[in-house]
Design a protein around this motif. Structure first.
Motif, PDB file in Angstrom:
ATOM      1  N   LYS A 209       0.839  -1.208   0.000  1.00 44.31           N
ATOM      2  CA  LYS A 209       0.000   0.000   0.000  1.00 44.31           C
ATOM      3  C   LYS A 209       0.876   1.261   0.000  1.00 44.31           C
ATOM      4  N   ALA A 210       1.962   1.210   0.765  1.00 37.92           N
ATOM      5  CA  ALA A 210       2.873   2.356   0.823  1.00 37.92           C
ATOM      6  C   ALA A 210       3.530   2.589  -0.540  1.00 37.92           C
ATOM      7  N   VAL A 211       3.917   1.512  -1.224  1.00 34.97           N
ATOM      8  CA  VAL A 211       4.508   1.650  -2.561  1.00 34.97           C
ATOM      9  C   VAL A 211       3.503   2.275  -3.524  1.00 34.97           C
ATOM     10  N   LYS A 212       2.239   1.875  -3.427  1.00 38.47           N
ATOM     11  CA  LYS A 212       1.205   2.481  -4.276  1.00 38.47           C
ATOM     12  C   LYS A 212       1.105   3.981  -4.020  1.00 38.47           C
ATOM     13  N   LEU A 213       1.243   4.374  -2.763  1.00 35.39           N
ATOM     14  CA  LEU A 213       1.223   5.807  -2.429  1.00 35.39           C
ATOM     15  C   LEU A 213       2.464   6.520  -2.962  1.00 35.39           C
ATOM     16  N   ILE A 214       3.613   5.849  -2.905  1.00 32.89           N
ATOM     17  CA  ILE A 214       4.837   6.427  -3.465  1.00 32.89           C
ATOM     18  C   ILE A 214       4.647   6.695  -4.956  1.00 32.89           C
ATOM     19  N   MET A 215       4.132   5.706  -5.663  1.00 34.05           N
ATOM     20  CA  MET A 215       3.908   5.868  -7.096  1.00 34.05           C
ATOM     21  C   MET A 215       2.891   6.969  -7.372  1.00 34.05           C
ATOM     22  N   GLN A 216       1.827   6.987  -6.611  1.00 32.57           N
ATOM     23  CA  GLN A 216       0.799   8.019  -6.782  1.00 32.57           C
ATOM     24  C   GLN A 216       1.384   9.410  -6.562  1.00 32.57           C
ATOM     25  N   THR A 217       2.205   9.540  -5.522  1.00 31.32           N
ATOM     26  CA  THR A 217       2.802  10.840  -5.187  1.00 31.32           C
ATOM     27  C   THR A 217       3.770  11.290  -6.267  1.00 31.32           C
ATOM     28  N   PHE A 218       4.618  10.375  -6.740  1.00 34.95           N
ATOM     29  CA  PHE A 218       5.547  10.721  -7.820  1.00 34.95           C
ATOM     30  C   PHE A 218       4.777  11.232  -9.041  1.00 34.95           C
ATOM     31  N   LYS A 219       3.707  10.545  -9.400  1.00 31.81           N
ATOM     32  CA  LYS A 219       2.946  10.925 -10.600  1.00 31.81           C
ATOM     33  C   LYS A 219       2.183  12.237 -10.381  1.00 31.81           C
ATOM     34  N   GLU A 220       1.645  12.422  -9.177  1.00 33.78           N
ATOM     35  CA  GLU A 220       0.984  13.706  -8.881  1.00 33.78           C
ATOM     36  C   GLU A 220       1.953  14.865  -9.045  1.00 33.78           C
ATOM     37  N   GLN A 221       3.206  14.640  -8.614  1.00 32.12           N
ATOM     38  CA  GLN A 221       4.183  15.713  -8.632  1.00 32.12           C
ATOM     39  C   GLN A 221       4.902  15.861  -9.969  1.00 32.12           C
ATOM     40  N   GLN A 222       4.518  15.064 -10.960  1.00 30.64           N
ATOM     41  CA  GLN A 222       4.906  15.391 -12.330  1.00 30.64           C
ATOM     42  C   GLN A 222       4.099  16.580 -12.831  1.00 30.64           C
ATOM     43  N   ARG A 223       2.952  16.817 -12.179  1.00 31.79           N
ATOM     44  CA  ARG A 223       2.114  18.000 -12.423  1.00 31.79           C
ATOM     45  C   ARG A 223       1.806  18.181 -13.916  1.00 31.79           C
ATOM     46  N   LYS A 224       1.388  17.122 -14.548  1.00 30.39           N
ATOM     47  CA  LYS A 224       1.099  17.193 -15.987  1.00 30.39           C
ATOM     48  C   LYS A 224      -0.177  17.971 -16.276  1.00 30.39           C
ATOM     49  N   ASP A 225      -1.186  17.764 -15.446  1.00 31.02           N
ATOM     50  CA  ASP A 225      -2.498  18.369 -15.712  1.00 31.02           C
ATOM     51  C   ASP A 225      -2.871  19.461 -14.718  1.00 31.02           C
ATOM     52  N   ASN A 226      -2.297  19.410 -13.526  1.00 34.92           N
ATOM     53  CA  ASN A 226      -2.593  20.418 -12.505  1.00 34.92           C
ATOM     54  C   ASN A 226      -1.455  20.443 -11.497  1.00 34.92           C
ATOM     55  N   GLN A 300       0.190  -5.299 -12.401  1.00 31.21           N
ATOM     56  CA  GLN A 300      -0.263  -3.917 -12.580  1.00 31.21           C
ATOM     57  C   GLN A 300       0.759  -2.928 -12.033  1.00 31.21           C
ATOM     58  N   ILE A 301       1.261  -3.198 -10.810  1.00 24.21           N
ATOM     59  CA  ILE A 301       2.264  -2.304 -10.223  1.00 24.21           C
ATOM     60  C   ILE A 301       3.562  -2.368 -11.021  1.00 24.21           C
ATOM     61  N   ILE A 302       3.962  -3.570 -11.450  1.00 26.45           N
ATOM     62  CA  ILE A 302       5.191  -3.706 -12.238  1.00 26.45           C
ATOM     63  C   ILE A 302       5.109  -2.861 -13.505  1.00 26.45           C
ATOM     64  N   GLU A 303       3.973  -2.916 -14.185  1.00 24.25           N
ATOM     65  CA  GLU A 303       3.805  -2.144 -15.410  1.00 24.25           C
ATOM     66  C   GLU A 303       3.830  -0.649 -15.113  1.00 24.25           C
ATOM     67  N   GLU A 304       3.201  -0.254 -14.017  1.00 24.11           N
ATOM     68  CA  GLU A 304       3.188   1.151 -13.614  1.00 24.11           C
ATOM     69  C   GLU A 304       4.605   1.646 -13.317  1.00 24.11           C
ATOM     70  N   ILE A 305       5.382   0.822 -12.617  1.00 23.05           N
ATOM     71  CA  ILE A 305       6.770   1.171 -12.298  1.00 23.05           C
ATOM     72  C   ILE A 305       7.593   1.299 -13.575  1.00 23.05           C
ATOM     73  N   LYS A 306       7.444   0.329 -14.475  1.00 20.93           N
ATOM     74  CA  LYS A 306       8.196   0.346 -15.730  1.00 20.93           C
ATOM     75  C   LYS A 306       7.901   1.604 -16.535  1.00 20.93           C
ATOM     76  N   ASN A 307       6.642   1.967 -16.628  1.00 22.40           N
ATOM     77  CA  ASN A 307       6.257   3.133 -17.425  1.00 22.40           C
ATOM     78  C   ASN A 307       6.824   4.425 -16.844  1.00 22.40           C
ATOM     79  N   LEU A 308       6.705   4.578 -15.519  1.00 22.15           N
ATOM     80  CA  LEU A 308       7.228   5.792 -14.900  1.00 22.15           C
ATOM     81  C   LEU A 308       8.749   5.825 -14.993  1.00 22.15           C
ATOM     82  N   LYS A 309       9.377   4.665 -14.798  1.00 17.13           N
ATOM     83  CA  LYS A 309      10.841   4.588 -14.888  1.00 17.13           C
ATOM     84  C   LYS A 309      11.311   5.006 -16.279  1.00 17.13           C
TER      85      LYS A 309
END
Length: 480
Positions: A209-226, A300-309
């Motif tokens: 769950k913490a890793v999911k939050l890490i990924m969510q936070t990283f993506k939020e802070q890319q600030r693509k849309d807001n 799902q998480i592996i794919e999400e990590i790969k894409n962000l990486k």
């Protein structure tokens, strides 16, 4: 001790480290001579945690250090985290370890990870020490689940004197400064622990769950849309302690990199794409991919990590290397996506200097070597030279104040034995007669220092000596 001025305040009076009195203004040469290198560790009965393997290592390493003062410093510094900063318990059947930084009674995700990191190599022969570090990982998981944007946490819900900060404070938080590296350090520790022990118990449901939050936070802070959900302001006369433009920071143009409102110094960024922290995040994503590919089945998480990486790797490569007037292609410290860049380095880690130490960048990489030449020159506005040494500082404490963290890191990232010896000699003559590392010392007066009790700096110095013992033992056979 009142620390309301800042996280790291000047300490120029008598301080106490877990029952041991240390003169914060440095000792006179006569008093220092009288001490005759007597251990400055707390009495055995007052130590927070005792590791048989750490005690054995201290004895073994000290026997191989020719310089008596350097050996004394290692004995004081290497166990300082265990001696003075940890609170180990078992909660709900799992190890739980709260780690304070030293003179501030709160747990930073960054500091706590770095403070126990040098002990990882000793856990195979010390079950109690293994559990203690597993407890740090479990506690960090709890912290991230409370708030992935916070940098520092209380033991419980006792609140903080930063409760009035203009951000979403909670009583469990000591401070809520968003720093990419806070989350990266937790990944580094969990990955390092797993590689050293093969113990996967820390990768439980809460950790996922913490890793999911890490990924969510990283993506939020890319600030693509807001601008995302995080903002921070503090009523302060210190400009680096607050964030401009309503708490969101100076504008950035989305480019795939991650915004960081603050640096690992806890100072606000100028341009929010903080390059060393983005490189650290890239390394963290590689480590997460390895863990999930080997231990946890979650495609799902592996794919999400790969894409962000992949996205982060491409954007760092494209935007973070800039042409310097004198040094050619080097890493900028901060950029904004509009073409603006800041050339400097800060002593706190991750720094540009520390990139090979944290992984992902080869020491011999041409861009890193160009960058290293720049940051260890007076073209870096925070590189200072004085009567007692030279080294990198930063805005946090101010001009002409050198951080032992950076001197130690310079040695840890060097292949030049002459450079390493110079670092050891500087560290030896700038501890102000205390036998401990400090946050900073003045370039012309090592008795003018900040933070008599700063466990991260102590443990990192211990890591340097232990590393030399294993890799270049002949350097410890010299007098400095």
């Amino acid at each position: 001790m009142n620390n309301k001025i800042s996280r790291r305040k000047f300490i120029k009076n008598t301080a106490t480290i877990s029952g041991v009195s240390i003169l914060g203004i440095g000792m006179t040469s006569e008093l220092f001579a009288e001490k005759n290198f007597i251990s400055q560790r707390p009495k055995l009965s007052e130590r927070k945690f005792i590791s048989d393997e750490v005690e054995k290592t201290i004895i073994d390493v000290k026997k191989n250090i020719e310089d008596e003062e350097l050996a004394w410093m290692f004995e004081n510094c290497f166990p300082n985290t265990l001696d003075t900063t940890v609170k180990f318990e078992v909660k709900n059947g799992k190890p739980d370890t709260f780690v304070i930084t030293g003179d501030i009674n709160a747990m930073w995700l960054r500091d706590s990870s770095a403070q126990v990191w040098p002990y990882l190599s000793l856990v195979k022969n010390d079950e109690a020490l293994r559990k203690l570090i597993a407890g740090v990982i479990n506690r960090q998981t709890k912290c991230i689940l409370i708030d992935p944007y916070a940098n520092a946490f209380n033991y419980s819900n006792e609140g903080s004197y930063w409760q009035s900060d203009l951000t979403d404070m909670k009583p469990e938080l000591h401070e809520r400064k968003w720093e990419i590296d806070s989350l990266c350090y937790t990944v580094r520790l969990a990955h390092g622990y797993w590689k050293e022990t093969n113990d996967t118990s820390v990768f439980d449901e809460d950790w996922v769950k913490a890793v999911k939050l890490i990924m969510q936070t990283f993506k939020e802070q890319q600030r693509k849309d807001n601008l995302g959900p995080y903002k921070f302001q503090r009523v302060s006369a210190v400009a680096t302690d607050t964030v401009p433009l309503g708490g969101y920071g100076n504008p950035t143009k989305p480019n795939g990199m991650i915004n960081s409102s603050f640096r690992p110094s806890d100072d606000a960024t100028i341009y929010s794409y903080l390059v060393p922290s983005n490189l650290f995040a890239l390394q963290s994503l590689k480590q997460l991919q390895e863990i999930f590919s080997s231990v946890i089945t979650n495609n799902q998480i592996i794919e999400e990590i790969k894409n962000l990486k992949s996205e982060l790797e491409e954007s760092i490569s494209k935007y973070s290397v800039k042409e310097h007037l004198h040094y050619g292609k080097i890493y900028a410290f901060e950029i904004d996506g509009y073409g603006n860049k800041l050339f400097m380095d800060d002593a706190n880690i991750p720094s540009l200097l520390a990139l090979p130490y944290l992984g992902g960048i080869n020491h011999d990489d041409e861009v890193y070597q160009n960058t290293r030449k720049f940051i260890l020159s007076e073209d870096n506005p925070y590189f200072f030279k004085g009567k007692f040494g030279e080294g990198i500082g930063g805005p946090h404490v101010g001009l002409n104040m050198i951080w032992p963290l950076a001197i130690t890191m310079r040695a840890l990232t060097s292949n030049d034995e002459g450079e390493i010896k110079n670092c050891l000699a500087t560290l030896k003559k700038t501890h102000g007669g205390t036998g401990f590392m400090h946050e900073t010392f003045h370039k012309d007066d090592p008795n003018n220092f900040t933070r008599a009790w700063f466990a991260w700096a102590n443990t990192l110095f211990g890591e340097l000596i232990l590393t030399l013992y294993k890799t270049k033992p002949h350097l410890l056979k010299l007098n400095y």
